[in-house]
Design an enzyme around this catalytic site. Structure first.
Site, PDB file in Angstrom:
ATOM      1  N   TYR A  31       0.840  -1.193   0.000  1.00 35.59           N
ATOM      2  CA  TYR A  31       0.000   0.000   0.000  1.00 35.59           C
ATOM      3  C   TYR A  31       0.874   1.241   0.000  1.00 35.59           C
ATOM      4  O   TYR A  31       2.073   1.181   0.260  1.00 35.59           O
ATOM      5  CB  TYR A  31      -0.943   0.013   1.211  1.00 35.59           C
ATOM      6  CG  TYR A  31      -0.280   0.358   2.524  1.00 35.59           C
ATOM      7  CD1 TYR A  31       0.519  -0.563   3.191  1.00 35.59           C
ATOM      8  CD2 TYR A  31      -0.434   1.621   3.100  1.00 35.59           C
ATOM      9  CE1 TYR A  31       1.132  -0.241   4.391  1.00 35.59           C
ATOM     10  CE2 TYR A  31       0.171   1.947   4.296  1.00 35.59           C
ATOM     11  CZ  TYR A  31       0.954   1.018   4.939  1.00 35.59           C
ATOM     12  OH  TYR A  31       1.574   1.353   6.123  1.00 35.59           O
ATOM     13  N   LYS A 147       6.560  -1.689   1.900  1.00 31.70           N
ATOM     14  CA  LYS A 147       5.355  -1.131   2.527  1.00 31.70           C
ATOM     15  C   LYS A 147       4.205  -2.117   2.355  1.00 31.70           C
ATOM     16  O   LYS A 147       3.277  -1.919   1.563  1.00 31.70           O
ATOM     17  CB  LYS A 147       5.025   0.247   1.938  1.00 31.70           C
ATOM     18  CG  LYS A 147       4.120   1.082   2.836  1.00 31.70           C
ATOM     19  CD  LYS A 147       4.243   2.548   2.516  1.00 31.70           C
ATOM     20  CE  LYS A 147       3.236   3.417   3.249  1.00 31.70           C
ATOM     21  NZ  LYS A 147       3.325   3.385   4.703  1.00 31.70           N
ATOM     22  N   GLU A 179      12.266   3.244  14.392  1.00 32.93           N
ATOM     23  CA  GLU A 179      11.257   4.100  13.751  1.00 32.93           C
ATOM     24  C   GLU A 179       9.951   3.895  14.500  1.00 32.93           C
ATOM     25  O   GLU A 179       9.874   3.089  15.431  1.00 32.93           O
ATOM     26  CB  GLU A 179      11.098   3.778  12.254  1.00 32.93           C
ATOM     27  CG  GLU A 179      10.497   2.432  11.953  1.00 32.93           C
ATOM     28  CD  GLU A 179      10.119   2.235  10.476  1.00 32.93           C
ATOM     29  OE1 GLU A 179       9.871   3.223   9.772  1.00 32.93           O
ATOM     30  OE2 GLU A 179      10.064   1.065  10.041  1.00 32.93           O
ATOM     31  N   LEU A 204      11.090   1.631   7.055  1.00 39.00           N
ATOM     32  CA  LEU A 204      10.475   2.111   5.821  1.00 39.00           C
ATOM     33  C   LEU A 204      11.157   3.434   5.482  1.00 39.00           C
ATOM     34  O   LEU A 204      11.222   4.335   6.328  1.00 39.00           O
ATOM     35  CB  LEU A 204       8.976   2.331   6.002  1.00 39.00           C
ATOM     36  CG  LEU A 204       8.311   2.728   4.678  1.00 39.00           C
ATOM     37  CD1 LEU A 204       8.125   1.501   3.794  1.00 39.00           C
ATOM     38  CD2 LEU A 204       6.996   3.421   4.909  1.00 39.00           C
TER      39      LEU A 204
HETATM   40  N1  PDD Z   1       2.876   5.259   7.223  1.00 39.69           N
HETATM   41  N2  PDD Z   1       7.561   4.180   8.836  1.00 39.69           N
HETATM   42  C1  PDD Z   1       6.434   3.451   8.843  1.00 39.69           C
HETATM   43  C2  PDD Z   1       6.453   2.117   9.519  1.00 39.69           C
HETATM   44  C3  PDD Z   1       5.272   3.936   8.216  1.00 39.69           C
HETATM   45  O1  PDD Z   1       4.153   3.200   8.204  1.00 39.69           O
HETATM   46  C4  PDD Z   1       5.306   5.224   7.599  1.00 39.69           C
HETATM   47  C5  PDD Z   1       4.109   5.803   6.895  1.00 39.69           C
HETATM   48  C6  PDD Z   1       6.506   5.949   7.636  1.00 39.69           C
HETATM   49  C7  PDD Z   1       6.631   7.321   6.987  1.00 39.69           C
HETATM   50  O2  PDD Z   1       6.639   7.226   5.593  1.00 39.69           O
HETATM   51  P1  PDD Z   1       6.152   8.447   4.665  1.00 39.69           P
HETATM   52  O3  PDD Z   1       6.913   9.648   5.114  1.00 39.69           O
HETATM   53  O4  PDD Z   1       6.524   8.021   3.290  1.00 39.69           O
HETATM   54  O5  PDD Z   1       4.683   8.592   4.885  1.00 39.69           O
HETATM   55  C8  PDD Z   1       7.612   5.396   8.247  1.00 39.69           C
HETATM   56  C9  PDD Z   1       1.678   5.628   6.498  1.00 39.69           C
HETATM   57  C10 PDD Z   1       1.379   7.080   6.535  1.00 39.69           C
HETATM   58  C11 PDD Z   1       0.520   4.752   6.955  1.00 39.69           C
HETATM   59  O6  PDD Z   1       0.797   3.620   7.365  1.00 39.69           O
HETATM   60  O7  PDD Z   1      -0.634   5.173   6.863  1.00 39.69           O
END
Ligand code: PDD
Length: 293
Positions: A31, A147, A179, A204
């Site tokens: 996703y 992801k 993280e 991620l």
């Molecule tokens: N999550 N680390 C994890 C485990 C995440 O699930 C996310 C983002 C990030 C930040 O990634 P980005 O800056 O590309 O949004 C880091 C999304 C927002 C979610 O699960 O809805």
């Protein structure tokens, strides 16, 4: 609300997937969550690159990942979300087939699903005061760079945070804070250096993280891509988390103890402002129409 499912835009209540969908049976899917402004996607190139990385890693045969930009924009328009900010969710699974662990043979078409909703800004308090975080053991698999919709460890971690009255759970692997459950983690050491975990299979690689690292470089903030032991996290002058909907959010307590003086720090504030200014520069929001116009 209208959603997108396998080529059609239809009301959510009418959207149907098979119980044999591999996302349902095995969490065999990927996703992306993105922001949109005035009906246009933010950082699509970066999100698409990460999606392609996941498709390669999972050997998931989606023929046209680039086409998902048009899918999302069509869905935003269909829902009337063409002014202001919206959150876009895109999901791709390996498709529906009788349950067997190995990939279906012959391959079946991937299931592609997308939703959009108006973006809720952070309450002012959350940004002004910062948020509490807790630490939790990182019991995820070792491909956190993908992801994947397999988010059970993240779900359990976020539920623990919620029950502790915290906003985010920070994963700790081998004594190192890695993280968040849905965000990347940064700390500012007492000497002013900004630390975050290096991009690898254990995190991620956030689109927001990478933009913040670029901005830190431009602002002359010294950056260290390194492991941050929990003791160093606790001793940090500032802590913040980043993500698409998280933006740059100060963390002012960790496990109930104040970070620094317990207030959002100057480096966090500068980077947050620089990040929001960058969004405005790249995707300026049109002024809302005056009432009655
Ligand atoms: N999550 N680390 C994890 C485990 C995440 O699930 C996310 C983002 C990030 C930040 O990634 P980005 O800056 O590309 O949004 C880091 C999304 C927002 C979610 O699960 O809805």
């Amino acid at each position: 609300m209208l959603v997108y499912l396998d080529g059609a835009v239809l009301p959510l209540a009418e959207a149907r997937i098979s119980p044999e969908d591999r996302a349902f049976l095995f969490a065999d899917g990927l996703y992306e969550a993105l922001l949109a402004r005035d009906g246009r996607l933010l950082f699509w190139r970066e999100h698409e690159a990460r999606l392609r990385h996941g498709l390669d890693a999972l050997r998931l045969p989606l023929t046209d990942p680039a086409g998902l930009e048009g899918v999302a924009e069509r869905l935003l328009a269909a829902n009337g979300l063409v002014a202001g900010e919206a959150v876009v969710y895109l999901q791709v699974s390996r498709g529906a087939a009788p349950r067997a662990h190995a990939f279906p043979e012959p391959a079946v078409p991937p299931t592609v699903y997308a939703t959009v909703k108006p973006r809720e800004p952070h309450p002012a308090d959350r940004v002004a005061k910062g948020v509490p975080a807790i630490t939790v053991p990182d019991d995820r698999w070792a491909r956190c760079d993908v992801k994947s919709t397999a988010l059970l460890a993240n779900v359990m971690a976020q539920q623990a945070a919620k029950e502790a009255g915290a906003h985010e759970a920070l994963f700790v692997r081998d004594g190192v804070a890695i993280e968040g459950s849905h965000s990347n983690l940064f700390a500012v050491r007492r000497d002013g250096r900004l630390v975050t975990y290096p991009a690898c299979n254990y995190i991620l690689e956030g689109v927001t993280r990478n933009e913040v690292l670029r901005l830190a470089g431009a602002l002359g903030v010294p950056v260290e891509l390194a492991a941050l032991p929990v003791a160093e996290l606790r001793a940090a002058a500032e802590v913040f988390v980043t993500g698409t909907t998280t933006e740059v959010l100060p963390v002012t307590t960790v496990d109930g103890r104040p970070v620094g003086d317990g207030l959002p720090g100057p480096v966090t504030r500068r980077l947050r402002e620089a990040y929001l200014a960058r969004l405005d520069e790249l995707w300026p929001l049109r002024a809302p129409l005056a009432p009655g116009a």
